[in-house]
Design a protein around this motif. Structure first.
Motif, PDB file in Angstrom:
ATOM      1  N   CYS A  43       0.848  -1.196   0.000  1.00 24.65           N
ATOM      2  CA  CYS A  43       0.000   0.000   0.000  1.00 24.65           C
ATOM      3  C   CYS A  43       0.884   1.245   0.000  1.00 24.65           C
ATOM      4  CB  CYS A  43      -0.917   0.001   1.214  1.00 24.65           C
ATOM      5  SG  CYS A  43      -1.829   1.551   1.419  1.00 24.65           S
ATOM      6  N   ASN A  71       0.063   4.080   0.849  1.00 27.55           N
ATOM      7  CA  ASN A  71      -0.330   4.980   1.924  1.00 27.55           C
ATOM      8  C   ASN A  71       0.172   4.500   3.292  1.00 27.55           C
ATOM      9  OD1 ASN A  71      -1.807   7.268   2.987  1.00 27.55           O
ATOM     10  ND2 ASN A  71      -3.316   5.799   3.733  1.00 27.55           N
ATOM     11  N   CYS A  72      -0.101   3.216   3.626  1.00 30.82           N
ATOM     12  CA  CYS A  72       0.274   2.734   4.963  1.00 30.82           C
ATOM     13  C   CYS A  72       1.364   1.665   4.912  1.00 30.82           C
ATOM     14  CB  CYS A  72      -0.947   2.198   5.703  1.00 30.82           C
ATOM     15  SG  CYS A  72      -1.517   0.597   5.092  1.00 30.82           S
ATOM     16  N   CYS A 118      -6.386  -0.767  -0.427  1.00 35.33           N
ATOM     17  CA  CYS A 118      -5.782  -1.409   0.739  1.00 35.33           C
ATOM     18  C   CYS A 118      -6.846  -1.614   1.816  1.00 35.33           C
ATOM     19  CB  CYS A 118      -4.658  -0.515   1.267  1.00 35.33           C
ATOM     20  SG  CYS A 118      -4.005  -1.005   2.864  1.00 35.33           S
ATOM     21  N   CYS A 125      -5.890   0.242   5.546  1.00 34.24           N
ATOM     22  CA  CYS A 125      -6.152   1.653   5.844  1.00 34.24           C
ATOM     23  C   CYS A 125      -7.376   2.186   5.110  1.00 34.24           C
ATOM     24  CB  CYS A 125      -4.915   2.510   5.543  1.00 34.24           C
ATOM     25  SG  CYS A 125      -4.507   2.620   3.802  1.00 34.24           S
TER      26      CYS A 125
HETATM   27 ZN   LIG Z   1      -2.959   1.012   3.334  1.00 35.30          ZN
END
Ligand SMILES: [Zn+2]
Ligand SMILES: [Zn+2]
Length: 304
Positions: free
Chosen positions: A227, A229-230, A253, A256
């Protein structure tokens, strides 16, 4: 919408060896190629008029970058300090802006309104009436992601000028000025979020995934099946519009609850992250129904 099988970590890892960590945009062609892509996407598109307007805006960005005035830049000791501490040297939210960006803004607004419809010319006139302090506040709102605080008809011009300004700074300094940072999900040049990620073709970047900065257009490497983002490697799924050629997907994802589009150059070598993200708004609308949130902005999305 179809969801493809969930990938396991390690299934598609980058090849060993030297991976170029940071790719800066090519100053002479970046906005010109984006304009060409917008024109190509505008044909037979529901949002054709908007995409044509964006093509004109990208042309104006190209011209403004070519004539960008002298602007202050961090010196070599400042850059070294940023690299040492793993900090983006041109952080968008903390850096004092050189007034030169407002000259680019005036140039862009003037050029983009030359053959534009009445509504655009009116917006440009409103923009021309704003004083320097109001323009700086406007820029702050865009860089902070407070899009609702802005006049949406004017925001594309301000966003366009900020992109030109940051691209001017990064390409003047060169890729060697910037180091790795601790936050893999933010741009190592300007600390902005990515607009999309892109799987590259050719040379040392063959098959590698890069995140593409929503502000300065820099790209930084991140392994696939993770991911953006996370950084979770579990529960990553890919969504695409049925019937498309699979060049643009949403990488979602479960951990998150966010998604970001991923673009595959092997499916279409002319993809441009900003342009193709806007032209695939239908995928965002479908992702919205899944309850997932976009993890990075497109600075032109709200005006779409
Ligand atoms: Zn994520
Ligand atoms: Zn950036």
């Amino acid at each position: 919408m179809t969801a493809s099988t969930i990938l396991q970590p390690g299934q598609i890892e980058p090849p060993a060896g030297d991976i170029p960590f940071l790719l800066l945009p090519a100053r002479d062609s970046f906005f010109k190629e984006r304009a060409a892509r917008f024109r190509q996407l505008a044909a037979n598109h529901k949002m054709g008029d908007f995409l044509e307007f964006m093509a004109g805006l990208a042309d104006a960005q190209h011209a403004a970058l070519a004539h960008f005035p002298q602007a202050s830049l961090p010196d070599s000791s400042r850059l070294a300090l940023s690299r040492e501490h793993g900090m983006p040297a041109l952080a968008a939210r903390s850096r004092a802006r050189d007034p030169a960006w407002r000259k680019a803004l005036r140039d862009i607004a003037e050029a983009a309104s030359a053959h534009a419809p009445q509504a655009v010319r009116e917006a440009v006139a409103r923009l021309g009436a704003l004083d320097d302090a109001s323009l700086e506040k406007f820029a702050d709102a865009i860089l902070d992601g407070r899009f609702h605080d802005t006049d949406l008809a004017l925001s594309p011009f301000v966003a366009a000028a900020l992109q030109v300004y940051w691209l001017h700074m990064s390409t003047t300094l060169g890729a060697a000025a910037f180091g790795r940072t601790d936050l893999d999900n933010l741009c190592p040049v300007c600390a902005s979020s990515p607009v999309a990620s892109i799987v590259r073709i050719g040379g040392a970047e063959q098959g590698l995934r890069y995140l593409h900065c929503s502000l300065c257009g820099a790209e930084w490497h991140m392994v696939r099946a993770k991911c953006s983002n996370c950084e979770s490697t579990r529960g990553i799924a890919y969504y695409a519009i049925e019937g498309g050629k699979g060049a643009v997907k949403a990488e979602a994802c479960e951990e998150c609850g966010s998604y970001l589009k991923i673009l595959y150059l092997d499916k279409d070598p002319l993809l441009d992250p900003t342009a193709d993200d806007l032209a695939s708004l239908a995928l965002d609308i479908l992702m919205d129904e899944t309850g997932m949130q976009r993890s990075g902005p497109n600075l032109f999305l709200l005006s779409a």
